[in-house]
Design a protein around this motif. Sequence first.
Motif, PDB file in Angstrom:
ATOM      1  N   ILE A 146      -1.001   8.287  -3.453  1.00 17.62           N
ATOM      2  CA  ILE A 146      -0.059   7.564  -4.306  1.00 17.62           C
ATOM      3  C   ILE A 146       1.150   7.144  -3.469  1.00 17.62           C
ATOM      4  O   ILE A 146       1.789   7.985  -2.834  1.00 17.62           O
ATOM      5  CB  ILE A 146       0.395   8.432  -5.501  1.00 17.62           C
ATOM      6  CG1 ILE A 146      -0.825   8.982  -6.244  1.00 17.62           C
ATOM      7  CG2 ILE A 146       1.303   7.638  -6.426  1.00 17.62           C
ATOM      8  CD1 ILE A 146      -1.734   7.933  -6.810  1.00 17.62           C
ATOM      9  N   GLN A 147       1.436   5.856  -3.461  1.00 21.70           N
ATOM     10  CA  GLN A 147       2.602   5.345  -2.738  1.00 21.70           C
ATOM     11  C   GLN A 147       3.860   5.551  -3.593  1.00 21.70           C
ATOM     12  O   GLN A 147       3.809   6.135  -4.664  1.00 21.70           O
ATOM     13  CB  GLN A 147       2.399   3.868  -2.399  1.00 21.70           C
ATOM     14  CG  GLN A 147       1.112   3.588  -1.637  1.00 21.70           C
ATOM     15  CD  GLN A 147       1.008   4.349  -0.331  1.00 21.70           C
ATOM     16  OE1 GLN A 147       1.948   4.380   0.447  1.00 21.70           O
ATOM     17  NE2 GLN A 147      -0.133   4.983  -0.095  1.00 21.70           N
ATOM     18  N   GLY A 148       4.991   5.045  -3.127  1.00 19.58           N
ATOM     19  CA  GLY A 148       6.224   5.166  -3.910  1.00 19.58           C
ATOM     20  C   GLY A 148       6.963   6.454  -3.611  1.00 19.58           C
ATOM     21  O   GLY A 148       6.636   7.209  -2.698  1.00 19.58           O
ATOM     22  N   GLY A 166       3.116   2.187  -5.896  1.00 19.42           N
ATOM     23  CA  GLY A 166       2.800   3.499  -6.451  1.00 19.42           C
ATOM     24  C   GLY A 166       2.838   3.533  -7.961  1.00 19.42           C
ATOM     25  O   GLY A 166       3.169   4.573  -8.543  1.00 19.42           O
ATOM     26  N   LYS A 167       2.477   2.413  -8.598  1.00 14.09           N
ATOM     27  CA  LYS A 167       2.518   2.368 -10.071  1.00 14.09           C
ATOM     28  C   LYS A 167       1.141   2.300 -10.712  1.00 14.09           C
ATOM     29  O   LYS A 167       0.988   2.669 -11.870  1.00 14.09           O
ATOM     30  CB  LYS A 167       3.347   1.165 -10.519  1.00 14.09           C
ATOM     31  CG  LYS A 167       4.825   1.289 -10.146  1.00 14.09           C
ATOM     32  CD  LYS A 167       5.621   0.094 -10.629  1.00 14.09           C
ATOM     33  CE  LYS A 167       7.119   0.266 -10.298  1.00 14.09           C
ATOM     34  NZ  LYS A 167       7.911  -0.913 -10.706  1.00 14.09           N
ATOM     35  N   LEU A 168       0.151   1.794  -9.974  1.00 16.07           N
ATOM     36  CA  LEU A 168      -1.192   1.628 -10.545  1.00 16.07           C
ATOM     37  C   LEU A 168      -2.244   2.196  -9.599  1.00 16.07           C
ATOM     38  O   LEU A 168      -2.123   2.084  -8.373  1.00 16.07           O
ATOM     39  CB  LEU A 168      -1.516   0.150 -10.780  1.00 16.07           C
ATOM     40  CG  LEU A 168      -0.968  -0.550 -12.021  1.00 16.07           C
ATOM     41  CD1 LEU A 168      -1.424  -1.997 -12.028  1.00 16.07           C
ATOM     42  CD2 LEU A 168      -1.421   0.153 -13.292  1.00 16.07           C
ATOM     43  N   ARG A 227       1.219  12.893  -3.636  1.00 14.43           N
ATOM     44  CA  ARG A 227       0.122  13.017  -4.587  1.00 14.43           C
ATOM     45  C   ARG A 227      -1.063  12.194  -4.092  1.00 14.43           C
ATOM     46  O   ARG A 227      -0.888  11.186  -3.413  1.00 14.43           O
ATOM     47  CB  ARG A 227       0.535  12.514  -5.981  1.00 14.43           C
ATOM     48  CG  ARG A 227       1.516  13.415  -6.704  1.00 14.43           C
ATOM     49  CD  ARG A 227       1.976  12.796  -8.003  1.00 14.43           C
ATOM     50  NE  ARG A 227       2.802  11.594  -7.784  1.00 14.43           N
ATOM     51  CZ  ARG A 227       3.331  10.863  -8.768  1.00 14.43           C
ATOM     52  NH1 ARG A 227       3.098  11.188 -10.022  1.00 14.43           N
ATOM     53  NH2 ARG A 227       4.069   9.814  -8.494  1.00 14.43           N
ATOM     54  N   PHE A 228      -2.251  12.630  -4.469  1.00 14.06           N
ATOM     55  CA  PHE A 228      -3.426  11.803  -4.192  1.00 14.06           C
ATOM     56  C   PHE A 228      -4.433  11.936  -5.327  1.00 14.06           C
ATOM     57  O   PHE A 228      -4.398  12.893  -6.115  1.00 14.06           O
ATOM     58  CB  PHE A 228      -4.071  12.164  -2.845  1.00 14.06           C
ATOM     59  CG  PHE A 228      -4.801  13.483  -2.807  1.00 14.06           C
ATOM     60  CD1 PHE A 228      -6.137  13.591  -3.178  1.00 14.06           C
ATOM     61  CD2 PHE A 228      -4.154  14.641  -2.362  1.00 14.06           C
ATOM     62  CE1 PHE A 228      -6.813  14.797  -3.121  1.00 14.06           C
ATOM     63  CE2 PHE A 228      -4.825  15.856  -2.302  1.00 14.06           C
ATOM     64  CZ  PHE A 228      -6.164  15.933  -2.688  1.00 14.06           C
ATOM     65  N   SER A 244      -0.707   8.851   4.609  1.00 15.91           N
ATOM     66  CA  SER A 244       0.385   9.166   3.688  1.00 15.91           C
ATOM     67  C   SER A 244       1.364   7.999   3.693  1.00 15.91           C
ATOM     68  O   SER A 244       1.365   7.160   4.598  1.00 15.91           O
ATOM     69  CB  SER A 244       1.095  10.447   4.115  1.00 15.91           C
ATOM     70  OG  SER A 244       1.769  10.252   5.350  1.00 15.91           O
ATOM     71  N   ARG A 245       2.242   7.965   2.681  1.00 10.53           N
ATOM     72  CA  ARG A 245       3.094   6.778   2.523  1.00 10.53           C
ATOM     73  C   ARG A 245       4.047   6.572   3.692  1.00 10.53           C
ATOM     74  O   ARG A 245       4.429   5.452   4.001  1.00 10.53           O
ATOM     75  CB  ARG A 245       3.865   6.852   1.209  1.00 10.53           C
ATOM     76  CG  ARG A 245       4.688   8.116   1.071  1.00 10.53           C
ATOM     77  CD  ARG A 245       5.524   8.075  -0.185  1.00 10.53           C
ATOM     78  NE  ARG A 245       6.288   9.304  -0.300  1.00 10.53           N
ATOM     79  CZ  ARG A 245       5.979  10.287  -1.128  1.00 10.53           C
ATOM     80  NH1 ARG A 245       4.923  10.191  -1.897  1.00 10.53           N
ATOM     81  NH2 ARG A 245       6.717  11.370  -1.181  1.00 10.53           N
TER      82      ARG A 245
END
Length: 841
Positions: free
Chosen positions: A478-480, A611-613, A485-486, A426-427
């Motif tokens: 998903i980072q950020g 966490g954008k792409l 989310r994954f 996780s992030r």
Amino acid sequence: MSSNDTANEVDVNRVFIGAGCNRIVNNVSWGASGLVSFGAQNAVSIFCPKTAQILTTLPGHKASVNCTHWLPSTKFAFKAKHLERHYLLSGDTDGVIILWELSLVDKKWRHVLQLPQSHKKGVTCITGIMVSQSEAVFASTSSDGAVHIWEVVFPSIPGGDCKLSCLESLCVGSKAMVALSLAELPGNTNHLVLAMGGLDNKIHLYRGQRTGKFVRACELKGHTDWIRSLDFSLPVCTSGEAISILLVSSSQDKVIRIWKLALRGSSANTQSTYRKEVISLASYIEGPVLVAGSSSYQVSVESLLIGHEDWVYSVQWEPPSTAPSDGVSCQQPSSILSASMDKTMMIWQPEKTTGIWMNVVTVGELSHSALGFYGGHWSPDGRSILAHGYGGAFHLWRNVGVDIDNWQPQKVPSGHFAAVMDISWSRSSDYLLSVSHDQTTRVFAPWKNVASLMGENSWHEVARPQVHGHDINCVTIIQGKGNHRFVSGADEKVARVFEAPLSFLKTLNHGTSQESSFPEDLQVDVQILGANMSALGLSQKPIYVNATRETVERHGNDGLDTLESVPDAVPAVFTEPPIEDQLAWHTLWPESHKLYGHGNELFSLCCDHQGKLVASSCKAQSTAAAEIWLWEVGSWKAMGRLQSHSLTVTQIRFSHDDNLLLSVSRDRQFSVFAIRRTGTGEIDYQLIARQEAHKRIIWSCSWNPFGHEFATGSRDKTVKIWAVENKSSVKQILALPPFNSSVTALSWVGLDRQKNHGFLAVGMESGVIELCSISVNRTDDGSTTAPSTANLVIRFDPFTCHVAAVNRLAWKTYEKPKNSRMMQLASCGADNTVRVFQVNV
């Protein structure tokens, strides 16, 4: 690549092993040591029921482990009070049987020997008895139709040799035996009796001596389907004399039978002197006579136990809970544990007044997705019972009652029961997400206030976000900022996006010791409490916060749970690690989006560090199918299709500044793309390098966290280090000496930014993990013309490593690096395990 002084300073410890149990009968054994053994793919796994942690995995088998058996088992715990060394037998699908030794003093394991006369096909059952403190007799059977009986004399000194001798090899013909049980005949300790049952629906009794030569004595008829389990009791004493022994058998005919072998001419066979005999069924149904030397034994049916509604896979007598006063004889409890495919375990005991056997305790698995139990086992003290089931899961109940029975579920280790393909931290690195070919996605995390043996928080499975209908190949978190989310990709053409429900967020806040990366004041915006499984097991529908009461009421009116009507989940906030029933049904995450575009099954996923792409690839045999798709997080629009490879892209990774995208492929090439976001929000991408880097498939790649250097690992057993120069070209700066096995996983962690120094973790097809120290020397202009160095730092202990291919490695990232240089490395492999290691530098 030589080992340098750093090796002395680096220390690697096991933090966590997550694994499921092989889905086969006779796979689990609970020993007098208090530890439980089970097969997890090719490994023999050992877990401690008190801590619910897997302690180690024993490497040695080259095929899936079918069965394990402790010497001494729980039945002979009363003989093991002063033993310093316990032994374990394990058999696999190739017919190989291995003997292991556990030293209780230092908790160290030793591979003692491999049995010389192996079976030609898979081992189906191993059973053994302790005939003295240092001697044991055991038997094994296989689908090759052979039964081998062995005697082993254990060494009197630590590390000594075991003396092994084959007493007898029996051929039982085309109808193989699948269940065995050994015992010493009462009143005649030189003689042994071996019961075997299998595909011919009969129980065959063989008598023999410890000097060898087992001969068929008689056969017992009654069951109408395959015999699945047999267990002899310890001798039953009457007036201080051991004169009878009981045999319990179970079958696919759903019936359990208790047989009695009573010494003829003894008080047990005269109805006038033993009141219970008058009442029991034994006086009505007499069977054959078993002759052993000068003694003969009357075999009779003691009782029929009918209560299970499906195949009864295992039966086991309760072990004696108290040590005998004379140290030789002991009181056999009149209690039997049975486990069935009807999802229940039952404890049977004779009624005190009539002597008729009754079901006194029933425990079971309520999970809708479960398909029943493969085996049930007593703890040495008889206060706990353990089951393992179709889903590779364990179920443990302990009798916590004082005056009356009160069997309550307990924590057990859990994990995947098929190859684990991918993992992602996780992030904020407070939990680890894994996906597997067992069609599940699981969350493992350290749970505070549950102390492990190492003094740290112990790890447990805390959620099962996805239970799917296809094998899952890849995952990325998903980072950020924002909610957890994954994205996961399975053997289907669509990637699926999942978002954490409120029940998981609150459980995470309660269970993990770190500060949440998604604070509680922001969680009020999350309106989804959990998720429900769809009838086909593909999409997971959200359960909204304001609809919980209505959902529960509707569930109450649904009536019986059938395969056609899927029951509603009841999401809850857990204050302690959830057990299997809760994990399998009530911890799902809702699916928020589907990403359509690929033409074949998904194979690899990766998210950038902002966490954008998200980048994805699928299985491919053409250039068009081997495209890498870029997706924008949030809108989930396809932002680009990167063409470069001609076969499956095996791994994708963004550089740590997100300016470069690296991909490696089965076509033996790597590609590096420059990624740039334009002012209009579009993605501009350009291929800046493509090169055939290895002689075989490239399985893995990893970026240097401090620069634009990267590593590639291949089936050709090599790892190469490359540098991207001026975002326009790539050159090789280092080639590590060949490894002993194909390289299947890489992960690079930074240690010193100024020196551009770090560790590269290398995972191999053999399951071995090695740490290499990498120092990339740059010149003043940023080029890498100065010599770079690589040294082997440490090779992980085989008893902590995987026993099959390492599929992924991932270093835990710390937002604020600790001065202590304590790092954690996660790994997953084809041996069905997820592992976390502590690396102290």
